[in-house]
Design an enzyme around this catalytic site. Sequence first.
Site, PDB file in Angstrom:
ATOM      1  CB  SER A  54     -28.444  53.282-109.256  1.00 47.51           C
ATOM      2  OG  SER A  54     -28.561  53.312-110.660  1.00 47.51           O
ATOM      3  CG  PHE A  55     -28.294  55.056-102.735  1.00 44.42           C
ATOM      4  CD1 PHE A  55     -27.146  54.376-102.363  1.00 44.42           C
ATOM      5  CD2 PHE A  55     -29.131  55.539-101.747  1.00 44.42           C
ATOM      6  CE1 PHE A  55     -26.835  54.173-101.024  1.00 44.42           C
ATOM      7  CE2 PHE A  55     -28.840  55.345-100.408  1.00 44.42           C
ATOM      8  CZ  PHE A  55     -27.687  54.657-100.041  1.00 44.42           C
ATOM      9  CD  GLU A  56     -32.223  57.341-104.518  1.00 45.93           C
ATOM     10  OE1 GLU A  56     -31.547  57.993-103.702  1.00 45.93           O
ATOM     11  OE2 GLU A  56     -31.900  57.213-105.724  1.00 45.93           O
ATOM     12  CB  CYS A  82     -26.880  53.788-116.045  1.00 40.28           C
ATOM     13  SG  CYS A  82     -25.304  54.102-116.854  1.00 40.28           S
ATOM     14  CB  VAL A  83     -23.567  53.740-111.173  1.00 39.04           C
ATOM     15  CG1 VAL A  83     -22.693  54.641-110.312  1.00 39.04           C
ATOM     16  CG2 VAL A  83     -24.884  53.437-110.469  1.00 39.04           C
ATOM     17  CB  THR A  88     -15.583  61.727-106.149  1.00 32.34           C
ATOM     18  OG1 THR A  88     -16.902  61.266-106.502  1.00 32.34           O
ATOM     19  CG2 THR A  88     -15.418  63.171-106.589  1.00 32.34           C
ATOM     20  CG  HIS A  90     -21.076  59.642-105.257  1.00 36.27           C
ATOM     21  ND1 HIS A  90     -21.777  59.773-104.078  1.00 36.27           N
ATOM     22  CD2 HIS A  90     -22.003  59.514-106.228  1.00 36.27           C
ATOM     23  CE1 HIS A  90     -23.070  59.730-104.329  1.00 36.27           C
ATOM     24  NE2 HIS A  90     -23.236  59.572-105.629  1.00 36.27           N
ATOM     25  CG  PHE A 115     -27.388  44.082-110.163  1.00 39.06           C
ATOM     26  CD1 PHE A 115     -27.480  44.954-109.094  1.00 39.06           C
ATOM     27  CD2 PHE A 115     -26.350  44.260-111.069  1.00 39.06           C
ATOM     28  CE1 PHE A 115     -26.560  45.967-108.912  1.00 39.06           C
ATOM     29  CE2 PHE A 115     -25.421  45.273-110.901  1.00 39.06           C
ATOM     30  CZ  PHE A 115     -25.526  46.126-109.826  1.00 39.06           C
ATOM     31  NE  ARG A 129     -22.414  46.091-119.407  1.00 44.33           N
ATOM     32  CZ  ARG A 129     -22.490  46.093-118.077  1.00 44.33           C
ATOM     33  NH1 ARG A 129     -21.802  46.962-117.367  1.00 44.33           N
ATOM     34  NH2 ARG A 129     -23.236  45.214-117.454  1.00 44.33           N
TER      35      ARG A 129
END
Length: 161
Positions: A54-56, A82-83, A88, A90, A115, A129
């Site tokens: 997802s970060f990319e 999906c995160v 942690t 992160h 999004f 979801r």
Amino acid sequence: MLVGSLKPGDHRVAIVAARFNDLIVDHMLSAAREAWAQLGGDPEKLVVARVPGSFELPVAARKLAEAGDAGGGFAAVVCLGCVIRGETDHYDHVVEQTARGIKDVNVQTGVPCVFGVLTCDTLEQALHRAGVKLGNAGRNAVHVAVEMANLMVSIDANAEL
């Protein structure tokens, strides 16, 4: 009143989908493709790019958005990911930066960038979801993309307002 329709017409739409948490994202991607077809979209005008996580998503979304709708570019970009929260912090960093990056693509390019990233505490929530109980975020994201692409055309056509 200006509104966008749910008719893909000649628009090209890109989907950027994360491979991380692919059990969830692949289900969302499948629903997104089905939604495109159900709306009457030409399969040749729906392009899918895969990124590691997802970060990319924002960097690929920006590259696609900068191509523009004219000359074979894209009228909208859908970001699917999906995160899932771990033990942690992160999760918080990835979610915040992904959301900010996707928002920045919208604002900086003027191309709708949707999004479609699930941010969940558990795998069970993500599964729900992604279509098990609560609809499908991938399907919803394609609907938003088509509506926004058409709204942008309406706004351009009425620029003298």
